[in-house]
Design a protein around this motif. Sequence first.
Motif, PDB file in Angstrom:
ATOM      1  N   TYR A   5      50.299  42.651  34.070  1.00  0.00           N
ATOM      2  CA  TYR A   5      49.094  42.555  34.904  1.00  0.00           C
ATOM      3  C   TYR A   5      48.172  41.428  34.450  1.00  0.00           C
ATOM      4  O   TYR A   5      48.141  41.074  33.274  1.00  0.00           O
ATOM      5  CB  TYR A   5      48.316  43.876  34.865  1.00  0.00           C
ATOM      6  CG  TYR A   5      49.066  45.017  35.494  1.00  0.00           C
ATOM      7  CD1 TYR A   5      49.117  45.155  36.878  1.00  0.00           C
ATOM      8  CD2 TYR A   5      49.761  45.939  34.707  1.00  0.00           C
ATOM      9  CE1 TYR A   5      49.837  46.188  37.463  1.00  0.00           C
ATOM     10  CE2 TYR A   5      50.474  46.971  35.284  1.00  0.00           C
ATOM     11  CZ  TYR A   5      50.501  47.092  36.669  1.00  0.00           C
ATOM     12  OH  TYR A   5      51.209  48.110  37.247  1.00  0.00           O
ATOM     13  N   TYR A  16      44.067  41.951  39.244  1.00  0.00           N
ATOM     14  CA  TYR A  16      42.824  42.607  39.671  1.00  0.00           C
ATOM     15  C   TYR A  16      41.634  41.768  39.208  1.00  0.00           C
ATOM     16  O   TYR A  16      41.588  41.340  38.060  1.00  0.00           O
ATOM     17  CB  TYR A  16      42.710  44.009  39.055  1.00  0.00           C
ATOM     18  CG  TYR A  16      43.813  44.943  39.473  1.00  0.00           C
ATOM     19  CD1 TYR A  16      43.781  45.583  40.712  1.00  0.00           C
ATOM     20  CD2 TYR A  16      44.916  45.158  38.640  1.00  0.00           C
ATOM     21  CE1 TYR A  16      44.807  46.425  41.108  1.00  0.00           C
ATOM     22  CE2 TYR A  16      45.946  46.000  39.031  1.00  0.00           C
ATOM     23  CZ  TYR A  16      45.890  46.633  40.259  1.00  0.00           C
ATOM     24  OH  TYR A  16      46.910  47.457  40.648  1.00  0.00           O
ATOM     25  N   TYR A  28      38.094  42.194  38.245  1.00  0.00           N
ATOM     26  CA  TYR A  28      37.100  43.224  37.932  1.00  0.00           C
ATOM     27  C   TYR A  28      35.720  42.571  37.970  1.00  0.00           C
ATOM     28  O   TYR A  28      35.344  41.814  37.079  1.00  0.00           O
ATOM     29  CB  TYR A  28      37.366  43.834  36.551  1.00  0.00           C
ATOM     30  CG  TYR A  28      36.470  45.015  36.220  1.00  0.00           C
ATOM     31  CD1 TYR A  28      36.939  46.327  36.342  1.00  0.00           C
ATOM     32  CD2 TYR A  28      35.149  44.834  35.805  1.00  0.00           C
ATOM     33  CE1 TYR A  28      36.128  47.408  36.060  1.00  0.00           C
ATOM     34  CE2 TYR A  28      34.326  45.911  35.526  1.00  0.00           C
ATOM     35  CZ  TYR A  28      34.823  47.191  35.644  1.00  0.00           C
ATOM     36  OH  TYR A  28      34.015  48.273  35.365  1.00  0.00           O
ATOM     37  N   VAL A  57      40.325  43.070  44.536  1.00  0.00           N
ATOM     38  CA  VAL A  57      39.018  43.064  43.877  1.00  0.00           C
ATOM     39  C   VAL A  57      38.676  44.492  43.483  1.00  0.00           C
ATOM     40  O   VAL A  57      38.852  45.419  44.274  1.00  0.00           O
ATOM     41  CB  VAL A  57      37.937  42.521  44.843  1.00  0.00           C
ATOM     42  CG1 VAL A  57      36.560  42.573  44.194  1.00  0.00           C
ATOM     43  CG2 VAL A  57      38.265  41.104  45.271  1.00  0.00           C
ATOM     44  N   HIS A  58      38.222  44.659  42.255  1.00  0.00           N
ATOM     45  CA  HIS A  58      37.850  45.993  41.770  1.00  0.00           C
ATOM     46  C   HIS A  58      36.399  45.917  41.296  1.00  0.00           C
ATOM     47  O   HIS A  58      36.086  45.157  40.382  1.00  0.00           O
ATOM     48  CB  HIS A  58      38.776  46.389  40.622  1.00  0.00           C
ATOM     49  CG  HIS A  58      38.617  47.813  40.183  1.00  0.00           C
ATOM     50  ND1 HIS A  58      39.447  48.817  40.630  1.00  0.00           N
ATOM     51  CD2 HIS A  58      37.718  48.407  39.355  1.00  0.00           C
ATOM     52  CE1 HIS A  58      39.068  49.971  40.079  1.00  0.00           C
ATOM     53  NE2 HIS A  58      38.026  49.741  39.310  1.00  0.00           N
TER      54      HIS A  58
END
Lengths: 411, 157
Positions: free
Chosen positions: A75, A118, A120, A160-161
């Motif tokens: 990741y 991702y 963050y 998008v987190h």
Amino acid sequence: MAEKVLTQHFGLKNVYQIDEYIKQGGYEAVKKALKLKPEEILEEMKKANLRGRGGAGFPAGVKWGFVPKVDKPKYLCVNADEGEPGTFKDRYIMSHNPHMLLEGIIITSYCVGIHSAYIYIRGEYEAVALRLEEAISEAYDKGYLGKNILNSGFDLDVSVHRGAGAYICGEETALLESLEGKRGNPRLKPPFPASVGLFQCPTVINNVETLSNIPQIILNGADWFTGKGLPKDGGTRIFGVSGMVEKPGIYELPIGTNLKDIINKHAGGMKQGKKLKAVIPGGMSAPVLKADEIDIPMDFDSLVNAESMLGSAAIIVIDTGTSMLDVLKAVTKFYSHESCGLCTPCRIGTSWINKIVKRMAEGKGSKKDIDDIVRLASNILGKTLCPLGDAAAMPILSIAKKFRKELESRL
Amino acid sequence: MSPEFSGKVRKEIDRIIARYPQKEAAILPLLHLTQQEFGFISPESEKLVAGILGIKPIQVREVVTFYTMLNREPIGKYHIQVCSNLSCSLLGAEKLTDYLKEKLSIEPGQTSEDKKFTLSLVECIGACEQAPCMMINFDYHGNLDKKKIDKILDGLE
């Protein structure tokens, strides 16, 4: 004016939209990278010695090299938490030029063999998160994200987190915990995220500004990059200047630009009628510099030698009309609020120091209080799981040391 | 009545969960949605989210109580969050907070009687170049002074 790397498109109105970005040469770096072997990219990145722009300054290429070749998903987590007080540069990058970041994400992922990334982003940046989501959706539509990107056989998904208000989640292992759906408490290291990270899998975590440098490194080469800034510390930095200056804002300049020049030439000097007293050179966690210590190149090593740090390159300018006790109050309030509570020295220490400082600010302090602050901060330093403890102790100790007389005069 | 998401929101939730290899990772996005839909996160909402993600409500509570942006009590229509960190306080955030307190007749942490405004003091919101600054809900307002605050608040219905 030196050539810009990251902010070169900021003057253009619609460059956040993919069509305009492509018109400006956007996504050429991705095209080039996908034709290279991942090892070739890694080699070039190691040569460029791109040091992390989030604060720690760890070379990105070396970090990627730590990811083991195991048969597990890998990741990429983009650290867009940007919580270090004084720091606002990543907000500019993501709002003005989200596709530059996306290019960096694609190239990094291709190089390391990542298929899921991702971003963050701190919860407060809702508008920026929406802009990123639009950019991501445009990139999918044009075939720069998703399955078989540009017929290279490489797949990548990006989402998008949003965080929800916690400074600690900018610390990489707390960020992972938060992304996994837990409280943002940091993890014990080792294992490092490169081997055991998100969902227990190998994970690369890089800051927004770090990743945004990558397209230009791929297009122009490592030598071009190291030719900017300093030989050991290449490229530019986006310096964010705030506080008592005429022109607060972001200034992209070569690494090693003199702090005095950043303040006086670029940021317009002190606010009218104000005199310089102190500067925090790298976000609130960085030890303070006195007015006579600002003739210094802004690079990682020079600031370490001056017993401070470049951190996130956020420069906070303090004038003689400001009491250092008030500065100390703001600093200690912040860390006592943001300590996650996991490690006792940090949890108890930061709130205890804050209580003492508040008492001092009410005029009820004694000389022993300053000694107590120093003792407590020294007992946080190096005794916590994550760097928040050090980040709290360092500015406190530097203010207590460099401005002790002033603090005593307020007792 | 226990809260329930509309069909449209449930579809959005399915899309969110699909982004992650483990369902629990969707907890923050779902809590943002919960807050957007119901205004705050009640114990009943915690149960709702826990049910969707197949986790215990206490796990949701653990997360909700960690993050400052997640409200466990109802708040006003406009949530005024004034930055009280260094760059803003250097440029007068404290005086502006006093002004807001007086103007709205509430203290930080309180909601006005008509439920229109909640006032909060927050840490750095990442807009230091516009110090002193504040957020109203998710809108940023910078380079504030009393006059500008008057104008902004007058424009809110």
